[in-house]
Motif scaffolding. Structure first.
Motif, short mmCIF file in Angstrom:
data_model
loop_
_atom_site.label_atom_id
_atom_site.label_comp_id
_atom_site.label_asym_id
_atom_site.label_seq_id
_atom_site.Cartn_x
_atom_site.Cartn_y
_atom_site.Cartn_z
N ASP A 145 57.61 52.81 108.55
CA ASP A 145 57.98 54.05 107.86
C ASP A 145 59.39 54.51 108.20
O ASP A 145 60.09 55.07 107.35
N ALA A 149 62.25 55.22 105.43
CA ALA A 149 62.97 56.49 105.32
C ALA A 149 64.47 56.26 105.30
O ALA A 149 65.20 56.85 104.50
N ALA A 182 57.38 59.32 103.80
CA ALA A 182 57.64 59.04 105.22
C ALA A 182 57.97 60.31 106.00
O ALA A 182 58.78 60.28 106.93
N ARG A 184 59.64 62.90 105.05
CA ARG A 184 60.95 63.46 104.74
C ARG A 184 61.06 63.80 103.26
O ARG A 184 60.27 63.33 102.45
N PRO A 216 55.06 55.23 101.60
CA PRO A 216 56.48 54.97 101.85
C PRO A 216 57.01 53.68 101.24
O PRO A 216 58.04 53.68 100.57
#
Length: 253
Positions: A145, A149, A182, A184, A216
């Motif tokens: 992940d 990201a 993820a 974010r 993700p």
């Protein structure tokens, strides 16, 4: 939104691991097997491209200028897997001999350092490793992940923003899409004034015209055009999402 979300050593580890997985995935495969998400691209061309990119980058780093020529195909008697391995090993040595902040030539004026190349090649290799595995019809290895990201961050900042600006390509309507995965959130804005993207908080993303979210690795692959909207969750203004998708396809082709 230029510096990587993961550290330099981690990026080098990702590059090394993904290059080896790509090489292993090529072994014993027919090079003409097609990459499902990329019409006209096959397994052999993908492996050659990655191996060639390693050599181009190493030449650029050692000579201090963008190379005009470099080895782009396996030597006589060299198979594709060995072409990839022989390209990445000296490149990793060169990258490991420097710090992320050490200056060097790149094609992104905002980040002229070794960190740019570590990040760019880690994601170049990861995406194309999945292409090779898809072409070979073997299960895709997972992507952590934190790497996903960073990859989302890179494709939005480097390609959606910088590359579209270089190409002089703009959207036809204003739209802001929140990309959530993820743990974010990013906001990607496009329209007649150009494209921009930035890291955001969930609260800052609430007014967005649309959202793209999901597992993700699926969001990562979606941004790179490897899977369709059906494999991620899309909500809100579908025209804004379609514009983001179309602009990314122009930027990353």
């Amino acid at each position: 939104m230029t510096k990587a979300l993961i550290d330099y050593g981690r990026l080098l580890d990702v590059l090394a691991a993904e290059a080896e997985t790509l090489a292993t995935s090529v072994e014993g495969q027919r090079p003409e097997r097609q990459v499902p998400a990329c019409p006209g691209l096959n397994l052999g061309e993908t492996a050659r491209h990655v191996g060639s990119t390693y050599r181009m980058t190493l030449s650029w780093l050692r000579d201090g200028r963008q190379p005009v020529t470099w080895q782009q195909n396996p030597a006589p008697g060299e198979d594709l897997a060995d072409f990839v391995r022989a390209g990445v090993e000296p490149l990793l040595d060169e990258l490991a001999a420097h710090e992320a902040e050490d200056p060097c030539g790149t094609w992104w004026p905002e980040e002229s350092d070794y960190g740019f190349w570590a990040r760019r090649l880690a994601h170049e290799t990861t995406v194309h490793r999945m292409d090779v595995q898809a072409a070979a019809a073997i299960p895709l290895d997972p992507v952590a992940d934190d790497v996903v990201a960073d990859g989302v961050d890179e494709v939005l900042s480097l390609w959606f923003v910088h590359r579209l600006d270089v190409l002089g390509v703009r959207g036809t309507r204003d739209g802001v899409v929140a990309v959530r995965t993820a743990g974010r959130v990013w906001l990607a804005s496009s329209g007649q004034r150009g494209s921009s993207a930035w890291r955001a908080t969930p609260e800052e993303a609430e007014p967005a015209d649309a959202d793209v979210t999901g597992d993700p690795i699926k969001v990562y692959r979606w941004l790179w055009g490897r899977i369709s909207d059906r494999e991620v969750e899309v909500n809100g203004d579908h025209d804004a999402i379609a514009q983001l998708w179309a602009l990314l396809r122009l930027a990353t082709k």
